[in-house]
Design an enzyme around this catalytic site. Structure first.
Site, PDB file in Angstrom:
ATOM      1  N   SER A  79       0.797  -1.232   0.000  1.00 52.77           N
ATOM      2  CA  SER A  79       0.000   0.000   0.000  1.00 52.77           C
ATOM      3  C   SER A  79       0.825   1.276   0.000  1.00 52.77           C
ATOM      4  O   SER A  79       0.285   2.355  -0.245  1.00 52.77           O
ATOM      5  CB  SER A  79      -0.953   0.012   1.198  1.00 52.77           C
ATOM      6  OG  SER A  79      -2.042  -0.849   0.974  1.00 52.77           O
ATOM      7  N   TYR A 267      -4.048   3.102   7.676  1.00 54.16           N
ATOM      8  CA  TYR A 267      -5.329   2.415   7.605  1.00 54.16           C
ATOM      9  C   TYR A 267      -6.294   2.969   8.658  1.00 54.16           C
ATOM     10  O   TYR A 267      -6.298   4.166   8.936  1.00 54.16           O
ATOM     11  CB  TYR A 267      -5.143   0.898   7.756  1.00 54.16           C
ATOM     12  CG  TYR A 267      -4.210   0.286   6.736  1.00 54.16           C
ATOM     13  CD1 TYR A 267      -4.401   0.494   5.375  1.00 54.16           C
ATOM     14  CD2 TYR A 267      -3.141  -0.509   7.134  1.00 54.16           C
ATOM     15  CE1 TYR A 267      -3.560  -0.085   4.438  1.00 54.16           C
ATOM     16  CE2 TYR A 267      -2.290  -1.094   6.210  1.00 54.16           C
ATOM     17  CZ  TYR A 267      -2.495  -0.873   4.855  1.00 54.16           C
ATOM     18  OH  TYR A 267      -1.653  -1.442   3.943  1.00 54.16           O
TER      19      TYR A 267
END
Length: 331
Positions: A79, A267
């Site tokens: 990510s 996140y």
């Protein structure tokens, strides 16, 4: 964007050398926390990583560095690649166009959650804005962002992204780990579901297979702690790479990246991370973390044992210890 890749500065300097022994101690203490996490198990190739590894590289905006721990390990960005895919998409399309397709708001949901469009009546205009992916750092938003990168094919788009990553890292050999790419492509049913839902509801205009091919390849870009630290240092330096006179990334884009990394980069643990640590950071499920102190340092960390939210347990602890020890927090 400049195509010249500058040579890294390999010399040390006294200010950072004084930190080395303390950093080694902080790393040794943080390493004990790796047992609280586990290596990601839904990407078969990543299951091979040693959960006890922990390494850190810190690079100043002047291009000088210190390291501690297992910095020789190579890993995939996962990510973290979303930061640079977003950079390229904005450079290609402009800020307004990109954020017409994806939001800027933190998400309390896991990074691989289905987009909110699944639960909202899209025939009502007032819900359309709420229905788009919350931000570019979760999977649904990142898939949409990758579709906005210009290029005739997924491979052409990837080459443009690799060119950017190679320049800002100072490493012309950075490439895709083909084994991880193939593993992700085969095992990512969740991302296929997200992409087809986005396509069905009009948030994704491009061919699903082409977009996901690029997305899986960008996540499988392989790097080291040193590469990550130099990428982060470019952001710390307002988009300018050490050794180059002109910015590689426009400063206004760096400003947006900084804000999104603070609010969305870890996140659905981003709020707590901002309160407890307080510097821009982006994690990946490989256990990598890229972080920076604006105007001062870039940081690259690898610690493959991750928590349930997808963040390196020992790596996050190590970064927090460094920030608190040397007063790096923005807040």
């Amino acid at each position: 964007m400049s195509t010249r890749i500058p040579t890294r500065n390999k010399t040390g300097f006294s200010e950072m050398e004084q930190l080395r022994q303390e950093m080694v101690k902080l790393l040794d203490e943080a390493k004990t926390h790796s047992k609280k996490g586990k290596v990601v198990d839904y990407i078969p190739e990543l299951k091979r990583m040693d959960p006890h590894l922990l390494g850190i590289t810190v690079v100043s905006t002047g291009g000088k560095e210190i390291t501690a721990g297992d910095v020789q390990v190579r890993f995939t960005l996962q990510s973290i690649s979303k930061v640079f895919a977003l950079t390229l998409a904005i450079m290609d399309r402009g800020m307004d166009e990109v954020f017409r397709h994806v939001g800027m708001e933190p998400s309390a949901e896991p990074f691989d959650s289905l987009p909110p469009s699944l639960f909202l009546p899209l025939d009502r205009p007032e819900f359309r804005e709420l229905a788009k992916p919350a931000n570019p750092m979760i999977n649904s938003g990142a898939i949409v962002v990758s579709s906005l990168i210009k290029g005739r094919t997924a491979q052409e788009k990837l080459e443009r992204l690799l060119r950017l990553v190679r320049v800002i890292s100072g490493n012309p050999t950075i490439r895709v780990n083909e084994h991880v790419y193939a593993s992700e492509k085969k095992a990512s049913e969740r991302n296929w579901a997200i992409a087809y839902l986005l396509r069905e509801q009009g948030f994704l205009k491009e061919n699903v297979e082409e977009v996901l091919d690029l997305y899986f390849m960008q996540c499988a870009i392989e790097a080291s702690c040193r590469d990550l630290a130099y990428m982060a240092t470019c952001l710390a330096n307002g988009g300018t790479v050490w050794g180059l006179s002109k910015p590689v990334i426009p400063r206004e884009i760096v400003r947006v990246l900084t804000a999104l990394m603070v609010t969305c980069g870890m996140y659905n643990a981003s709020g707590e991370f901002a309160a407890r640590v307080g510097i821009p950071a982006k994690s990946g499920v490989s256990g990598a973390i890229m972080a920076f102190v604006p105007g001062k340092y870039g940081v690259g960390i690898i610690g493959p044992a991750i928590d349930k939210k997808g963040n390196s347990v020992a790596g996050t602890h190590l970064l927090a210890s460094c920030v608190n020890r040397w007063g790096w927090s923005l807040f």
